[in-house]
Design a protein around this motif. Structure first.
Motif, PDB file in Angstrom:
ATOM      1  N   ASN A   9       0.831  -1.196   0.000  1.00 62.99           N
ATOM      2  CA  ASN A   9       0.000   0.000   0.000  1.00 62.99           C
ATOM      3  C   ASN A   9       0.874   1.259   0.000  1.00 62.99           C
ATOM      4  OD1 ASN A   9      -1.395   2.250   1.615  1.00 62.99           O
ATOM      5  ND2 ASN A   9      -3.087   0.933   0.945  1.00 62.99           N
ATOM      6  N   ASP A  11       0.107   4.466   0.488  1.00 55.74           N
ATOM      7  CA  ASP A  11      -0.136   5.376   1.606  1.00 55.74           C
ATOM      8  C   ASP A  11       0.569   4.903   2.874  1.00 55.74           C
ATOM      9  OD1 ASP A  11      -1.595   7.415   0.416  1.00 55.74           O
ATOM     10  OD2 ASP A  11      -3.470   6.313   0.591  1.00 55.74           O
ATOM     11  N   TYR A  12       0.581   3.606   3.102  1.00 54.95           N
ATOM     12  CA  TYR A  12       1.272   3.059   4.266  1.00 54.95           C
ATOM     13  C   TYR A  12       2.743   3.473   4.235  1.00 54.95           C
ATOM     14  CZ  TYR A  12       3.611  -0.325   7.268  1.00 54.95           C
ATOM     15  OH  TYR A  12       4.410  -0.902   8.219  1.00 54.95           O
ATOM     16  N   LYS A  14       4.174   5.937   2.422  1.00 51.54           N
ATOM     17  CA  LYS A  14       4.333   7.398   2.505  1.00 51.54           C
ATOM     18  C   LYS A  14       4.324   7.850   3.957  1.00 51.54           C
ATOM     19  CE  LYS A  14       2.415   9.266  -1.763  1.00 51.54           C
ATOM     20  NZ  LYS A  14       1.313  10.067  -2.310  1.00 51.54           N
ATOM     21  N   GLU A  15       3.400   7.289   4.732  1.00 57.09           N
ATOM     22  CA  GLU A  15       3.315   7.654   6.150  1.00 57.09           C
ATOM     23  C   GLU A  15       4.578   7.226   6.892  1.00 57.09           C
ATOM     24  OE1 GLU A  15       0.515   6.995  10.097  1.00 57.09           O
ATOM     25  OE2 GLU A  15      -0.011   5.969   8.242  1.00 57.09           O
ATOM     26  N   ARG A  16       5.012   5.989   6.695  1.00 56.37           N
ATOM     27  CA  ARG A  16       6.217   5.485   7.368  1.00 56.37           C
ATOM     28  C   ARG A  16       7.451   6.311   6.992  1.00 56.37           C
ATOM     29  NH1 ARG A  16       5.169   4.105  11.436  1.00 56.37           N
ATOM     30  NH2 ARG A  16       3.009   4.332  11.107  1.00 56.37           N
ATOM     31  N   THR A  18       7.545   9.382   5.785  1.00 56.73           N
ATOM     32  CA  THR A  18       7.409  10.753   6.301  1.00 56.73           C
ATOM     33  C   THR A  18       7.823  10.799   7.768  1.00 56.73           C
ATOM     34  OG1 THR A  18       5.621  11.241   4.741  1.00 56.73           O
ATOM     35  CG2 THR A  18       5.828  12.687   6.659  1.00 56.73           C
ATOM     36  N   TYR A  45       1.382  15.703   3.918  1.00 55.91           N
ATOM     37  CA  TYR A  45       1.481  14.335   4.437  1.00 55.91           C
ATOM     38  C   TYR A  45       1.187  14.318   5.931  1.00 55.91           C
ATOM     39  CZ  TYR A  45       4.061  13.183   0.102  1.00 55.91           C
ATOM     40  OH  TYR A  45       4.454  13.001  -1.196  1.00 55.91           O
ATOM     41  N   ARG A  48      -2.530  14.727   6.291  1.00 59.47           N
ATOM     42  CA  ARG A  48      -3.263  13.559   5.800  1.00 59.47           C
ATOM     43  C   ARG A  48      -3.145  12.367   6.740  1.00 59.47           C
ATOM     44  NH1 ARG A  48      -2.878  11.049  -0.244  1.00 59.47           N
ATOM     45  NH2 ARG A  48      -4.384   9.399   0.083  1.00 59.47           N
ATOM     46  N   TYR A  49      -1.940  12.130   7.261  1.00 61.59           N
ATOM     47  CA  TYR A  49      -1.704  10.968   8.109  1.00 61.59           C
ATOM     48  C   TYR A  49      -1.767  11.308   9.601  1.00 61.59           C
ATOM     49  CZ  TYR A  49      -0.169   9.318   3.587  1.00 61.59           C
ATOM     50  OH  TYR A  49      -0.111   9.007   2.246  1.00 61.59           O
ATOM     51  N   GLU A  50      -2.213  12.532   9.896  1.00 63.85           N
ATOM     52  CA  GLU A  50      -2.386  12.997  11.277  1.00 63.85           C
ATOM     53  C   GLU A  50      -1.117  12.797  12.101  1.00 63.85           C
ATOM     54  OE1 GLU A  50      -5.926  11.112  12.750  1.00 63.85           O
ATOM     55  OE2 GLU A  50      -7.193  12.129  11.287  1.00 63.85           O
ATOM     56  N   ILE A  51       0.004  13.246  11.540  1.00 63.25           N
ATOM     57  CA  ILE A  51       1.292  13.152  12.215  1.00 63.25           C
ATOM     58  C   ILE A  51       1.471  14.402  13.059  1.00 63.25           C
ATOM     59  CG2 ILE A  51       3.791  13.078  11.890  1.00 63.25           C
ATOM     60  CD1 ILE A  51       3.186  11.656   9.158  1.00 63.25           C
TER      61      ILE A  51
END
Length: 65
Positions: A9, A11-12, A14-16, A18, A45, A48-51
């Motif tokens: 995935n 998005d998975y 991209k989040e990791r 980031t 990012y 979007r990923y609520e970081i």
């Protein structure tokens, strides 16, 4: 022996990536350079990923020790 299931995935990842770039760098512009994207993209990012950047900074300090 069975191979571990790979996560494909986008998005998975991209989040990791980031989060990892933010952990490795002192500033968001440095993280953007590591990711080879604009600073604005890093902010997108993060939204979007609520970081939470404050949590990243705290975790960065813990990682140093």
């Amino acid at each position: 022996m069975a191979r571990a299931k790979e996560i494909l995935n986008i998005d998975y990842h991209k989040e990791r990536y980031t989060i990892e770039a933010l952990m490795r760098s002192k500033t968001i512009p440095e993280a953007a350079k590591l990711l080879e994207v604009s600073e604005r993209s890093v902010f997108r990012y993060m939204d979007r990923y609520e970081i939470n950047y404050k949590e990243i900074k705290r975790a960065r300090e813990l990682r140093k020790t």
